[in-house]
Design a protein around this motif. Sequence first.
Motif, PDB file in Angstrom:
ATOM      1  N   VAL A   1       0.609  -1.215  -0.107  1.00 65.57           N
ATOM      2  CA  VAL A   1       0.113  -0.081  -0.025  1.00 65.57           C
ATOM      3  C   VAL A   1       0.812   1.282   0.091  1.00 65.57           C
ATOM      4  O   VAL A   1       0.489   2.112  -0.713  1.00 65.57           O
ATOM      5  CB  VAL A   1      -0.815  -0.102   1.148  1.00 65.57           C
ATOM      6  CG1 VAL A   1      -1.609   1.471   1.413  1.00 65.57           C
ATOM      7  CG2 VAL A   1      -2.051  -1.129   1.177  1.00 65.57           C
ATOM      8  N   THR A   2       1.838   1.206   0.763  1.00 61.17           N
ATOM      9  CA  THR A   2       3.075   2.275   0.987  1.00 61.17           C
ATOM     10  C   THR A   2       3.439   2.760  -0.628  1.00 61.17           C
ATOM     11  O   THR A   2       3.449   3.803  -1.002  1.00 61.17           O
ATOM     12  CB  THR A   2       4.070   2.118   1.594  1.00 61.17           C
ATOM     13  OG1 THR A   2       3.621   1.804   3.211  1.00 61.17           O
ATOM     14  CG2 THR A   2       5.171   3.359   1.848  1.00 61.17           C
ATOM     15  N   ASP A   3       3.806   1.602  -1.280  1.00 58.49           N
ATOM     16  CA  ASP A   3       4.413   1.910  -2.675  1.00 58.49           C
ATOM     17  C   ASP A   3       3.138   2.421  -3.602  1.00 58.49           C
ATOM     18  O   ASP A   3       3.475   3.113  -4.452  1.00 58.49           O
ATOM     19  CB  ASP A   3       5.013   0.490  -3.197  1.00 58.49           C
ATOM     20  CG  ASP A   3       6.198  -0.072  -2.422  1.00 58.49           C
ATOM     21  OD1 ASP A   3       6.794   0.626  -2.030  1.00 58.49           O
ATOM     22  OD2 ASP A   3       6.662  -1.307  -2.580  1.00 58.49           O
ATOM     23  N   THR A   4       2.111   1.982  -3.552  1.00 56.91           N
ATOM     24  CA  THR A   4       1.106   2.345  -4.320  1.00 56.91           C
ATOM     25  C   THR A   4       0.648   3.572  -3.984  1.00 56.91           C
ATOM     26  O   THR A   4       0.571   4.405  -5.175  1.00 56.91           O
ATOM     27  CB  THR A   4      -0.340   1.282  -3.872  1.00 56.91           C
ATOM     28  OG1 THR A   4       0.122   0.146  -4.319  1.00 56.91           O
ATOM     29  CG2 THR A   4      -1.466   1.865  -4.851  1.00 56.91           C
ATOM     30  N   VAL A   5       0.573   4.081  -2.933  1.00 56.90           N
ATOM     31  CA  VAL A   5       0.267   5.604  -2.497  1.00 56.90           C
ATOM     32  C   VAL A   5       1.600   6.356  -2.836  1.00 56.90           C
ATOM     33  O   VAL A   5       1.203   7.505  -3.727  1.00 56.90           O
ATOM     34  CB  VAL A   5       0.191   5.655  -0.833  1.00 56.90           C
ATOM     35  CG1 VAL A   5       0.101   7.240  -0.515  1.00 56.90           C
ATOM     36  CG2 VAL A   5      -1.196   5.214  -0.364  1.00 56.90           C
TER      37      VAL A   5
END
Length: 296
Positions: free
Chosen positions: A186-190
Amino acid sequence: MSIKNVTTYLSEYFQIFVGIVLTSLGLKAFLLPNGFLDGGVTGIALLVRTQVDINMSYLLLVFSIPFLILGYFTVSKRIVIKSIISILGLALFIHLENFQTITNDKLLISIFGGLLVGSGIGIAIRNGSVLDGSEILGVYLNDKFGLSIGKIVLFFNIILFTITAFVVSVEVALYSILTYIIAAKVTDTVIEGFEDFIGVTIVSRKHKIIKKAILEELGVGLTIYKGSSGFGSNGKSEDFDIIHSIINRIDIKKMYRIVQNLDENAFIVEFDVNSVKGGVLRHYINKKKNKKLPII
């Protein structure tokens, strides 16, 4: 300082504030009441919290200090200042918040705890701040020894979850690994965005008609390089255009079909793109159907 700069600063700090709220919600409403861990410094604080009766906010501050000191010598001072403010804000929110435990289902705790923590960390990083000091450690070791930041953080967390398996339980360690994987993704996606772009370089003697076809059928922007080809030191050489473009991954198959239909011998290089700003990415250059572009 101009109004535009002030607006930018306020926007950045507001988004960091949102990231702090999401992260603290994930910790207090999901992970902390159930003894689950995330990765990095937050994971260390959560692990120690399972063994000693010390407020989580104090532990987070104490374990963040060495990484912030390290960051002072490895990253820009602006990032360090923002990170200090962010970590203090996160510790304050954790201390003051009194969220009720939303669920006791371990799978839901891992999934939604990871989603909230990952979203919060991603928003903070996107605005030039760090909520977890393990990224600073990764930057330092990368600069010192040339090691991959991702591998450093992964190795750091492998050690953390191994200790968790022995100190707490294997089950908690496994659920914590699931939480970490979700939070990291999720961090990478954000940070990188939901759209997935691919870089493409095309080398072909039929570059003129390929350029025209890509512009008309895909509607993406192109960058043209001047190149030459040959074989050996005294071989035949020829000048031509090298086509470079950034397209959405959804369109990659269509792009291949366009090029192969025009030149089966075209040389195509495809590569991942981590970040894209500006240019023609989402809008079609030629929106009117059947409008022909000249061959240039």
